[in-house]
Scaffold this motif. Structure first.
Motif, PDB file in Angstrom:
ATOM      1  N   THR A   1     -10.177  34.231  28.898  1.00 43.49           N
ATOM      2  CA  THR A   1     -10.690  34.809  27.795  1.00 43.49           C
ATOM      3  C   THR A   1     -10.428  36.169  27.260  1.00 43.49           C
ATOM      4  O   THR A   1     -10.745  37.264  26.708  1.00 43.49           O
ATOM      5  CB  THR A   1     -12.492  34.701  27.521  1.00 43.49           C
ATOM      6  OG1 THR A   1     -12.828  35.691  28.303  1.00 43.49           O
ATOM      7  CG2 THR A   1     -12.548  33.483  28.177  1.00 43.49           C
ATOM      8  N   VAL A   2      -9.114  35.787  26.746  1.00 44.63           N
ATOM      9  CA  VAL A   2      -8.605  37.013  25.860  1.00 44.63           C
ATOM     10  C   VAL A   2      -7.235  36.785  24.668  1.00 44.63           C
ATOM     11  O   VAL A   2      -7.280  35.715  25.165  1.00 44.63           O
ATOM     12  CB  VAL A   2      -7.394  38.091  27.015  1.00 44.63           C
ATOM     13  CG1 VAL A   2      -6.593  39.194  26.548  1.00 44.63           C
ATOM     14  CG2 VAL A   2      -7.867  38.608  28.395  1.00 44.63           C
ATOM     15  N   PRO A   3      -7.058  37.334  23.947  1.00 46.40           N
ATOM     16  CA  PRO A   3      -6.768  37.435  22.718  1.00 46.40           C
ATOM     17  C   PRO A   3      -5.576  36.914  23.296  1.00 46.40           C
ATOM     18  O   PRO A   3      -4.646  37.529  23.890  1.00 46.40           O
ATOM     19  CB  PRO A   3      -6.517  37.786  21.682  1.00 46.40           C
ATOM     20  CG  PRO A   3      -7.814  38.623  22.031  1.00 46.40           C
ATOM     21  CD  PRO A   3      -8.030  38.671  23.267  1.00 46.40           C
ATOM     22  N   HIS A   4      -4.735  36.088  22.498  1.00 41.80           N
ATOM     23  CA  HIS A   4      -3.173  35.995  23.080  1.00 41.80           C
ATOM     24  C   HIS A   4      -2.054  36.274  23.095  1.00 41.80           C
ATOM     25  O   HIS A   4      -1.399  36.718  24.121  1.00 41.80           O
ATOM     26  CB  HIS A   4      -2.330  34.386  22.369  1.00 41.80           C
ATOM     27  CG  HIS A   4      -2.951  33.026  22.489  1.00 41.80           C
ATOM     28  ND1 HIS A   4      -2.925  32.009  23.342  1.00 41.80           N
ATOM     29  CD2 HIS A   4      -4.190  32.411  22.361  1.00 41.80           C
ATOM     30  CE1 HIS A   4      -3.013  30.636  23.618  1.00 41.80           C
ATOM     31  NE2 HIS A   4      -4.210  31.304  22.983  1.00 41.80           N
ATOM     32  N   ASN A   5      -2.287  37.232  21.606  1.00 44.18           N
ATOM     33  CA  ASN A   5      -1.091  38.116  21.320  1.00 44.18           C
ATOM     34  C   ASN A   5      -1.802  39.580  22.385  1.00 44.18           C
ATOM     35  O   ASN A   5      -0.782  39.851  23.227  1.00 44.18           O
ATOM     36  CB  ASN A   5      -1.145  38.870  19.989  1.00 44.18           C
ATOM     37  CG  ASN A   5      -2.583  39.371  19.988  1.00 44.18           C
ATOM     38  OD1 ASN A   5      -3.101  38.915  20.153  1.00 44.18           O
ATOM     39  ND2 ASN A   5      -2.607  40.654  19.053  1.00 44.18           N
ATOM     40  N   THR A   6      -3.038  39.727  23.004  1.00 41.47           N
ATOM     41  CA  THR A   6      -3.305  40.666  23.681  1.00 41.47           C
ATOM     42  C   THR A   6      -2.277  40.508  25.410  1.00 41.47           C
ATOM     43  O   THR A   6      -1.829  41.153  26.223  1.00 41.47           O
ATOM     44  CB  THR A   6      -4.056  40.730  24.147  1.00 41.47           C
ATOM     45  OG1 THR A   6      -5.210  41.327  22.839  1.00 41.47           O
ATOM     46  CG2 THR A   6      -5.194  41.936  25.085  1.00 41.47           C
ATOM     47  N   MET A   7      -2.865  38.916  25.680  1.00 45.04           N
ATOM     48  CA  MET A   7      -2.243  38.681  26.901  1.00 45.04           C
ATOM     49  C   MET A   7      -0.644  38.661  26.938  1.00 45.04           C
ATOM     50  O   MET A   7      -0.690  38.858  28.219  1.00 45.04           O
ATOM     51  CB  MET A   7      -2.744  37.371  27.583  1.00 45.04           C
ATOM     52  CG  MET A   7      -2.604  36.849  28.825  1.00 45.04           C
ATOM     53  SD  MET A   7      -3.846  37.224  29.395  1.00 45.04           S
ATOM     54  CE  MET A   7      -2.806  38.405  30.384  1.00 45.04           C
ATOM     55  N   SER A   8      -0.611  38.437  26.256  1.00 45.78           N
ATOM     56  CA  SER A   8       1.382  38.529  26.355  1.00 45.78           C
ATOM     57  C   SER A   8       1.759  39.708  26.491  1.00 45.78           C
ATOM     58  O   SER A   8       2.429  40.201  27.242  1.00 45.78           O
ATOM     59  CB  SER A   8       1.838  38.157  24.610  1.00 45.78           C
ATOM     60  OG  SER A   8       3.359  38.442  24.739  1.00 45.78           O
ATOM     61  N   ALA A   9       1.160  40.926  26.138  1.00 45.35           N
ATOM     62  CA  ALA A   9       0.982  42.790  25.714  1.00 45.35           C
ATOM     63  C   ALA A   9       0.953  42.681  27.718  1.00 45.35           C
ATOM     64  O   ALA A   9       1.157  43.477  28.215  1.00 45.35           O
ATOM     65  CB  ALA A   9       0.605  43.176  25.013  1.00 45.35           C
TER      66      ALA A   9
END
Length: 120
Positions: free
Chosen positions: A43-51
């Motif tokens: 449950t993490v935003p995709h862009n945050t997970m990418s970082a």
């Protein structure tokens, strides 16, 4: 493993989302997971997970491979083994029997190489 590499590795895991992502990927070996699925499960935003995945990749904890339109991430078990070996390098001051219970707990998951090729 050099101490500076070990410190970078520990720093990468010293954040809750990254540690959870790595643990999730370890549980999904050997198939791995797409970045979007990791984000969804944590449950993490995709862009945050990418970082976060980029930090883990730079530190050696994860590897990625493009499959069609997705990037599949996998835990780098060899890096995890290197870090564990680094931590246990001087284990028990030359008395490995003192570390037997630790080694037994790790041997079931394939993290520690029980055939010590470094023994002389």
């Amino acid at each position: 493993m050099e101490i500076t590499n070990a410190l970078a590795s520990f720093a990468a895991l010293s954040q809750e989302t990254r540690l959870n992502a790595f643990r999730l990927l370890v549980s999904q070996e050997p198939e791995g997971l797409p970045a979007g699925e990791i984000a969804r499960q944590l449950t993490v935003p995709h862009n945050t997970m990418s970082a976060h995945l980029s930090v883990l990749a730079r530190a050696g904890w994860v590897v990625s491979q493009r499959q069609s339109r997705q990037i599949i991430y996998r835990a780098s078990l060899s890096h995890m083994e290197d870090v564990v070996q680094f931590l246990l390098q001087d284990c028990c001051a030359g008395h490995p029997e003192l570390c037997a219970s630790l080694m037994d707990s790790l041997s079931g998951c394939g993290v520690v190489n029980t055939n010590d090729s470094n023994s002389e």
